[in-house]
Design an enzyme around this catalytic site. Structure first.
Site, short mmCIF file in Angstrom:
data_model
loop_
_atom_site.label_atom_id
_atom_site.label_comp_id
_atom_site.label_asym_id
_atom_site.label_seq_id
_atom_site.Cartn_x
_atom_site.Cartn_y
_atom_site.Cartn_z
N TYR A 147 120.46 -64.43 -77.51
CA TYR A 147 120.47 -65.05 -76.33
C TYR A 147 121.76 -66.27 -76.34
O TYR A 147 122.33 -66.48 -75.46
CB TYR A 147 119.05 -65.91 -75.72
CG TYR A 147 119.17 -66.37 -74.26
CD1 TYR A 147 119.32 -65.69 -73.37
CD2 TYR A 147 118.43 -67.48 -74.15
CE1 TYR A 147 119.16 -66.14 -71.96
CE2 TYR A 147 118.50 -68.23 -73.00
CZ TYR A 147 118.82 -67.48 -71.76
OH TYR A 147 118.67 -68.04 -70.39
N TYR A 161 138.93 -68.15 -68.77
CA TYR A 161 139.58 -67.51 -67.35
C TYR A 161 139.80 -68.68 -66.68
O TYR A 161 140.81 -68.63 -65.61
CB TYR A 161 138.52 -66.71 -66.78
CG TYR A 161 138.51 -65.26 -66.96
CD1 TYR A 161 138.42 -64.87 -68.44
CD2 TYR A 161 138.92 -64.37 -66.15
CE1 TYR A 161 138.38 -63.29 -68.51
CE2 TYR A 161 138.99 -62.83 -66.28
CZ TYR A 161 138.83 -62.43 -67.60
OH TYR A 161 138.98 -61.19 -67.92
#
Ligand code: UDP
Length: 328
Positions: A147, A161
């Site tokens: 996780y 991005y």
């Protein structure tokens, strides 16, 4: 035309509350979930609404949404240590491949993407309380690594991005949150304790109970996320309630709340269980003019009322994930 938002993990605890909030703000909401840990009961009330759609889909696979999109909220992920142990590969995939797919979708649609990160990026923190500029203390190969590292990768690819493609992105680091619709059997401390209190079982504290957490009521979290989405800040922001408590004291609060007269019993502490956790929310206060409003007493009462209202079947063996009756 109303704003259109895709919410992944829509049938989960946080996802379903976010669907409610954006519906109430007049958005057109597309909920997406693969129902591995989500529960259709959490969004059953939204299914008849014309401005709500549900897609049964795993975001680790290519994500297609027709038409325009203004916002994407990525909240799909298992989120409890018991789930990571049961479905470690899916946990890694939804944080990594799933995030990549949603970044691609957001870029294609020119949409703003907010990802659900977590205080787990701080691991077992050596800095207390945790500020956003702390880089963390994470064991990549421990049980929580699937996780924690997926979420760390998620933050990294989201920033990439943002910087490389100029995508509008937001990162919320969510600390322990509670409220109605938490899954009773996901192993998290609050549903575990309340479930035990209701069923007449002893409360299982792990370790000596001196480890701390700080619990945020879900409505406060949703408000913080709503404000962050509409801000212009791309770096991570902690959202949580700084009111820290030891797990032993928390067990005692639950016993007082429920009037149960069982004892507290002690079990071994799970591997890599963080010893302390408390958000520093200075940044959220300055940036978003946000701070939690619901104190633990009131939040716990609302949450307890929800758990008490569940059926016997749900209390003892929560059945969920039957999607067959919901297809539009
Ligand atoms: N915990 C506990 N008894 C339980 C479940 C959890 O004492 O039945 C402890 C757990 O070891 C941890 C804390 O409660 O120290 C919070 O656990 P949870 O799984 O809710 O969240 P996280 O560890 O991810 O904050």
């Amino acid at each position: 035309m109303s704003k259109k938002i895709l919410i992944t993990g829509a049938a989960g605890f946080l996802g379903s509350h976010l669907c409610d909030r954006f519906i109430s703000e007049g958005y057109h909401v597309i909920g997406m979930d693969n129902l591995i840990t989500g529960d259709m009961q959490n969004i059953e009330h939204l299914m008849p609404l014309p401005n709500f759609e549900f897609y049964h889909h795993d975001v680790s696979k290519y994500v297609h949404v027709p038409g325009h999109l203004d916002y994407v909220l990525h909240f799909a992920s298992p989120a409890s240590p018991i789930d990571y142990l049961k479905i470690p590969i899916q946990t890694l995939k939804v944080g990594s491949l799933g995030t990549h797919n949603l970044l691609g979708l957001a870029k294609a649609k020119n949409a703003r993407l907010l990802i659900a990160s977590t205080s787990e990026v701080y691991g077992d923190p050596a800095v207390h309380p945790q500020t956003e500029d702390y880089w963390g203390n994470v064991n990549p190969v421990g049980p929580r690594g699937v996780y924690d590292e997926a979420k760390r990768f998620q933050e990294a690819i989201t920033m990439a991005y943002h910087t490389y493609h100029g995508l509008e992105t937001r990162i919320v680091r969510i600390f322990n949150t509670y409220g109605p619709r938490m899954r009773l059997n996901d192993g998290r401390v609050l549903p575990a304790f309340i479930g035990q209190a209701i069923r007449g079982e002893d409360l299982t504290v792990f370790g000596d109970g001196s480890q701390t957490r700080a619990f945020c009521y879900v409505d406060d979290l949703v408000e913080g996320i709503y404000r962050l989405l509409h801000s212009d800040y791309a770096s991570p922001v902690n959202i949580g309630n700084p009111d820290e408590i030891t797990i032993k004291d928390f067990a005692e609060e639950i016993l007082a709340l429920t009037g149960a007269n069982q004892k507290i019993i002690y079990h071994n502490l799970p591997v890599d269980d963080p010893k302390q956790r408390q958000p520093d929310i200075t940044l959220a206060k300055q940036l978003l003019n946000w701070e939690p409003k619901v104190n633990r007493k009131d939040g716990l009462e609302k949450t307890y009322a929800y758990f008490k209202s569940l059926s016997q079947e749900a209390l003892y063996n929560k059945a969920h994930n039957d999607f067959s009756g919901y297809k539009k």
